[in-house]
Scaffold this motif. Structure first.
Motif, PDB file in Angstrom:
ATOM      1  N   GLU A 130     -12.260  21.400 -19.820  1.00 33.89           N
ATOM      2  CA  GLU A 130     -13.279  21.225 -20.858  1.00 33.89           C
ATOM      3  C   GLU A 130     -14.488  22.112 -20.596  1.00 33.89           C
ATOM      4  OE1 GLU A 130     -14.110  17.096 -20.846  1.00 33.89           O
ATOM      5  OE2 GLU A 130     -12.236  16.513 -21.866  1.00 33.89           O
ATOM      6  N   SER A 131     -14.882  22.224 -19.310  1.00 36.54           N
ATOM      7  CA  SER A 131     -16.009  23.078 -18.963  1.00 36.54           C
ATOM      8  C   SER A 131     -15.699  24.540 -19.268  1.00 36.54           C
ATOM      9  CB  SER A 131     -16.345  22.915 -17.477  1.00 36.54           C
ATOM     10  OG  SER A 131     -17.393  23.785 -17.104  1.00 36.54           O
ATOM     11  N   ARG A 132     -14.453  24.950 -18.923  1.00 36.80           N
ATOM     12  CA  ARG A 132     -14.055  26.320 -19.209  1.00 36.80           C
ATOM     13  C   ARG A 132     -14.026  26.584 -20.712  1.00 36.80           C
ATOM     14  NH1 ARG A 132      -9.386  26.211 -17.028  1.00 36.80           N
ATOM     15  NH2 ARG A 132     -10.020  26.912 -14.961  1.00 36.80           N
ATOM     16  N   ALA A 133     -13.490  25.612 -21.466  1.00 39.48           N
ATOM     17  CA  ALA A 133     -13.419  25.765 -22.917  1.00 39.48           C
ATOM     18  C   ALA A 133     -14.817  25.839 -23.518  1.00 39.48           C
ATOM     19  CB  ALA A 133     -12.641  24.604 -23.526  1.00 39.48           C
ATOM     20  N   ALA A 134     -15.747  24.999 -22.993  1.00 35.99           N
ATOM     21  CA  ALA A 134     -17.117  25.019 -23.502  1.00 35.99           C
ATOM     22  C   ALA A 134     -17.794  26.349 -23.192  1.00 35.99           C
ATOM     23  CB  ALA A 134     -17.914  23.869 -22.877  1.00 35.99           C
ATOM     24  N   GLU A 135     -17.546  26.869 -21.987  1.00 33.42           N
ATOM     25  CA  GLU A 135     -18.140  28.152 -21.603  1.00 33.42           C
ATOM     26  C   GLU A 135     -17.588  29.281 -22.473  1.00 33.42           C
ATOM     27  OE1 GLU A 135     -20.561  30.786 -19.786  1.00 33.42           O
ATOM     28  OE2 GLU A 135     -20.552  28.601 -19.554  1.00 33.42           O
ATOM     29  N   GLU A 136     -16.287  29.249 -22.719  1.00 37.62           N
ATOM     30  CA  GLU A 136     -15.684  30.262 -23.583  1.00 37.62           C
ATOM     31  C   GLU A 136     -16.228  30.158 -25.003  1.00 37.62           C
ATOM     32  OE1 GLU A 136     -11.533  29.608 -23.216  1.00 37.62           O
ATOM     33  OE2 GLU A 136     -11.355  30.602 -21.261  1.00 37.62           O
ATOM     34  N   SER A 137     -16.437  28.912 -25.460  1.00 42.00           N
ATOM     35  CA  SER A 137     -16.991  28.710 -26.796  1.00 42.00           C
ATOM     36  C   SER A 137     -18.411  29.251 -26.890  1.00 42.00           C
ATOM     37  CB  SER A 137     -16.974  27.210 -27.130  1.00 42.00           C
ATOM     38  OG  SER A 137     -17.539  26.981 -28.403  1.00 42.00           O
ATOM     39  N   ARG A 138     -19.218  28.996 -25.845  1.00 41.30           N
ATOM     40  CA  ARG A 138     -20.591  29.519 -25.836  1.00 41.30           C
ATOM     41  C   ARG A 138     -20.598  31.039 -25.803  1.00 41.30           C
ATOM     42  NH1 ARG A 138     -21.464  24.982 -22.405  1.00 41.30           N
ATOM     43  NH2 ARG A 138     -21.049  26.237 -20.565  1.00 41.30           N
ATOM     44  N   ALA A 139     -19.694  31.613 -24.996  1.00 36.68           N
ATOM     45  CA  ALA A 139     -19.627  33.077 -24.913  1.00 36.68           C
ATOM     46  C   ALA A 139     -19.220  33.675 -26.262  1.00 36.68           C
ATOM     47  CB  ALA A 139     -18.632  33.490 -23.827  1.00 36.68           C
ATOM     48  N   ALA A 140     -18.248  33.023 -26.917  1.00 33.29           N
ATOM     49  CA  ALA A 140     -17.800  33.510 -28.231  1.00 33.29           C
ATOM     50  C   ALA A 140     -18.914  33.396 -29.262  1.00 33.29           C
ATOM     51  CB  ALA A 140     -16.571  32.723 -28.681  1.00 33.29           C
ATOM     52  N   ALA A 141     -19.674  32.275 -29.206  1.00 33.28           N
ATOM     53  CA  ALA A 141     -20.780  32.085 -30.142  1.00 33.28           C
ATOM     54  C   ALA A 141     -21.876  33.128 -29.907  1.00 33.28           C
ATOM     55  CB  ALA A 141     -21.350  30.674 -29.997  1.00 33.28           C
ATOM     56  N   ALA A 142     -22.154  33.421 -28.630  1.00 35.29           N
ATOM     57  CA  ALA A 142     -23.176  34.416 -28.309  1.00 35.29           C
ATOM     58  C   ALA A 142     -22.748  35.806 -28.786  1.00 35.29           C
ATOM     59  CB  ALA A 142     -23.436  34.443 -26.805  1.00 35.29           C
ATOM     60  N   GLU A 143     -21.474  36.124 -28.585  1.00 32.91           N
ATOM     61  CA  GLU A 143     -20.964  37.414 -29.042  1.00 32.91           C
ATOM     62  C   GLU A 143     -21.029  37.524 -30.565  1.00 32.91           C
ATOM     63  OE1 GLU A 143     -19.494  41.209 -28.799  1.00 32.91           O
ATOM     64  OE2 GLU A 143     -20.194  39.888 -27.184  1.00 32.91           O
ATOM     65  N   LYS A 144     -20.680  36.419 -31.234  1.00 26.70           N
ATOM     66  CA  LYS A 144     -20.734  36.423 -32.711  1.00 26.70           C
ATOM     67  C   LYS A 144     -22.173  36.577 -33.190  1.00 26.70           C
ATOM     68  CE  LYS A 144     -19.005  35.699 -36.857  1.00 26.70           C
ATOM     69  NZ  LYS A 144     -20.230  35.562 -37.677  1.00 26.70           N
ATOM     70  N   SER A 145     -23.108  35.935 -32.495  1.00 27.38           N
ATOM     71  CA  SER A 145     -24.516  36.037 -32.872  1.00 27.38           C
ATOM     72  C   SER A 145     -25.020  37.469 -32.736  1.00 27.38           C
ATOM     73  CB  SER A 145     -25.354  35.095 -32.001  1.00 27.38           C
ATOM     74  OG  SER A 145     -26.733  35.217 -32.314  1.00 27.38           O
ATOM     75  N   ARG A 146     -24.664  38.129 -31.662  1.00 28.94           N
ATOM     76  CA  ARG A 146     -25.090  39.513 -31.444  1.00 28.94           C
ATOM     77  C   ARG A 146     -24.442  40.451 -32.472  1.00 28.94           C
ATOM     78  NH1 ARG A 146     -27.687  40.092 -26.574  1.00 28.94           N
ATOM     79  NH2 ARG A 146     -27.295  42.334 -26.518  1.00 28.94           N
ATOM     80  N   GLU A 147     -23.184  40.158 -32.791  1.00 31.02           N
ATOM     81  CA  GLU A 147     -22.508  40.969 -33.807  1.00 31.02           C
ATOM     82  C   GLU A 147     -23.194  40.821 -35.163  1.00 31.02           C
ATOM     83  OE1 GLU A 147     -18.064  41.318 -35.864  1.00 31.02           O
ATOM     84  OE2 GLU A 147     -18.359  40.116 -34.046  1.00 31.02           O
ATOM     85  N   ASP A 148     -23.574  39.579 -35.500  1.00 33.43           N
ATOM     86  CA  ASP A 148     -24.283  39.340 -36.763  1.00 33.43           C
ATOM     87  C   ASP A 148     -25.623  40.075 -36.781  1.00 33.43           C
ATOM     88  OD1 ASP A 148     -22.213  37.720 -37.579  1.00 33.43           O
ATOM     89  OD2 ASP A 148     -23.232  35.836 -37.095  1.00 33.43           O
ATOM     90  N   ALA A 149     -26.317  40.075 -35.643  1.00 31.99           N
ATOM     91  CA  ALA A 149     -27.614  40.755 -35.568  1.00 31.99           C
ATOM     92  C   ALA A 149     -27.452  42.261 -35.775  1.00 31.99           C
ATOM     93  CB  ALA A 149     -28.266  40.461 -34.219  1.00 31.99           C
ATOM     94  N   SER A 150     -26.449  42.845 -35.129  1.00 36.75           N
ATOM     95  CA  SER A 150     -26.212  44.289 -35.289  1.00 36.75           C
ATOM     96  C   SER A 150     -25.856  44.631 -36.731  1.00 36.75           C
ATOM     97  CB  SER A 150     -25.091  44.745 -34.351  1.00 36.75           C
ATOM     98  OG  SER A 150     -25.492  44.657 -32.998  1.00 36.75           O
TER      99      SER A 150
END
Length: 265
Positions: free
Chosen positions: A106-126
């Motif tokens: 669950e911790s790994r899945a949450a970390e992967e989810s946060r990383a994916a959300a952060a990447e999506k946020s940066r992509e949206d900003a660009s």
């Protein structure tokens, strides 16, 4: 000779008694011996004529020990309690290991989810930044207004009247003063040319992006003058990648200016 006969006659009954006793003793001896052999033979048959070996003795001994152990367990309630406690401990250990494994997953899945959300946020900003320059180049005021916090009337007129075309837009994003995807500072390099220019020129700008109350990223045209934001932008210019971008744009811009002046003259 007569004296012997007389002695024999006097002692005959004793001799016969002694002989009878000897006969009885002999009969008893041989009878007991025969009975003993008979009993040994029957014992061998009852055991299936199985020879007694060391392994047989060991097996029989183990069997007796197992029986004794079982009997001891049955007679000793604490033994059964110990076995139950051991089984319960093993089950608890297994359960704890399973829960630990699930927690790690669950911790790994949450970390992967946060990383994916952060990447999506940066992509949206660009994408917001590149979309903004494309809309300004098309003089598309409505699209520009949907991307920024607000524009003054003068700024709106500039968007409508400007005939500058932008291309080769490159964006370097850095976290803003809030961080965690709430805001960004975008350093942007681009090529541009308008109707009055002879050659393509090169520019560099920085924009401040922040999420509004609805969570949507907006380019803060008015909010970019905040002291914390400008201070962070100034410090970020020392960042290696950003400093390299600035130096490259300045070099190309100087060359383009020299070429522009040469053609204009």
């Amino acid at each position: 000779m007569d004296s012997f006969r007389e002695w024999l006659s006097d002692n005959l009954r004793y001799l016969m008694l002694i002989a009878a006793i000897l006969i009885v003793l002999a009969a008893l001896f041989f009878g007991v011996r025969a009975m003993t052999r008979s009993l040994d033979g029957e014992s061998g048959k009852a055991a299936g004529d199985r020879p007694v070996t060391e392994s047989t003795v060991s097996a029989e001994s183990r069997g007796k020990q197992d029986s004794q152990s079982k009997a001891a367990d049955e007679s000793d309630p604490s033994s059964a309690v110990k076995k139950d406690d051991s089984s319960a401990a093993a089950e608890e250990s297994k359960k704890a290991a399973e829960e630990s494994r699930k927690a790690v997953e669950e911790s790994r899945a949450a970390e992967e989810s946060r990383a994916a959300a952060a990447e999506k946020s940066r992509e949206d900003a660009s994408n917001l930044v590149t979309g903004y320059f494309a809309a300004v180049g098309r003089q598309d005021l409505d699209s520009v207004l949907s991307m920024v916090d607000s524009l003054t009337e003068e700024e709106k007129a500039s968007v409508r009247d400007d005939r500058t075309a932008y291309s080769n837009v490159k964006v370097l994003l850095r976290d803003g003063v809030r961080g965690n995807g709430e805001d960004y500072i975008a350093f942007v390099s681009y090529d541009y040319k308008n109707e009055t220019q002879y050659v393509t020129h090169y520019g560099l700008s920085w924009l401040y992006l922040k999420r509004n109350a609805n969570g949507a990223l907006k380019i803060m045209v008015q909010g970019a003058s905040d002291g914390q934001v400008t201070g962070l932008a100034d410090s970020l210019m020392q960042d290696g990648e950003i400093a390299e971008m600035i130096a490259s744009v300045q070099e190309k811009a100087a060359s383009a200016d020299a070429e522009e002046k040469a053609k204009a003259s």
